[in-house]
Design a protein around this motif. Structure first.
Motif: not given
Length: 85
Positions: A18, A21, A24-25, A29, A33, A57, A65-66, A82-84
Motif C-alpha cells: 500500500a 502504491q 504513485k498517486l 487521487e 483515497l 475489500d 478508489v479501492r 492495498y490501495v488503488e
C-alpha cells in the motif's frame, strides 16, 4: 452529563504494498483515497469480506478508489494492505 460522542475511529496503518502504491498517486487521487480511509476508520465493516481470509475489500465507485484491509481483533487498528485510485 458528558457530551454524546460519535463512534471511535480506528487508527489506520498502511503497509507494503500500500505504501508503494500511495507514492504513485497524484494529489487528486490521494485526496479521494483519504475520504475512503476515513470512512473505513469510522466503520471498519464497510468493506466486503474476502472469502476465506481476514481481509475486506472496499470499493467506492463514486471516488473510484479501492482499499483492501483488515481490522485487528479489538477493532482499534485498521491495517491497509492495498490501495488503488
Amino acid at each position: 452529563m458528558s457530551p454524546d460522542h460519535g463512534a471511535r475511529r480506528s487508527r489506520v496503518v498502511l503497509v507494503e504494498p500500500a505504501l508503494t502504491q500511495l507514492e504513485k498517486l497524484t494529489g487528486s487521487e490521494t485526496h479521494r483515497l483519504d475520504r475512503a480511509i476515513v470512512a473505513i476508520s469510522v466503520n471498519p465493516e464497510i468493506g466486503t469480506p474476502v472469502p476465506d481470509t481476514l481481509l475486506r475489500d472496499y470499493v467506492d465507485d463514486v471516488d473510484a478508489v479501492r482499499v483492501i484491509y483488515y481490522v485487528t481483533a479489538l477493532r482499534t487498528i485498521t491495517i491497509v494492505a492495498y490501495v488503488e485510485a
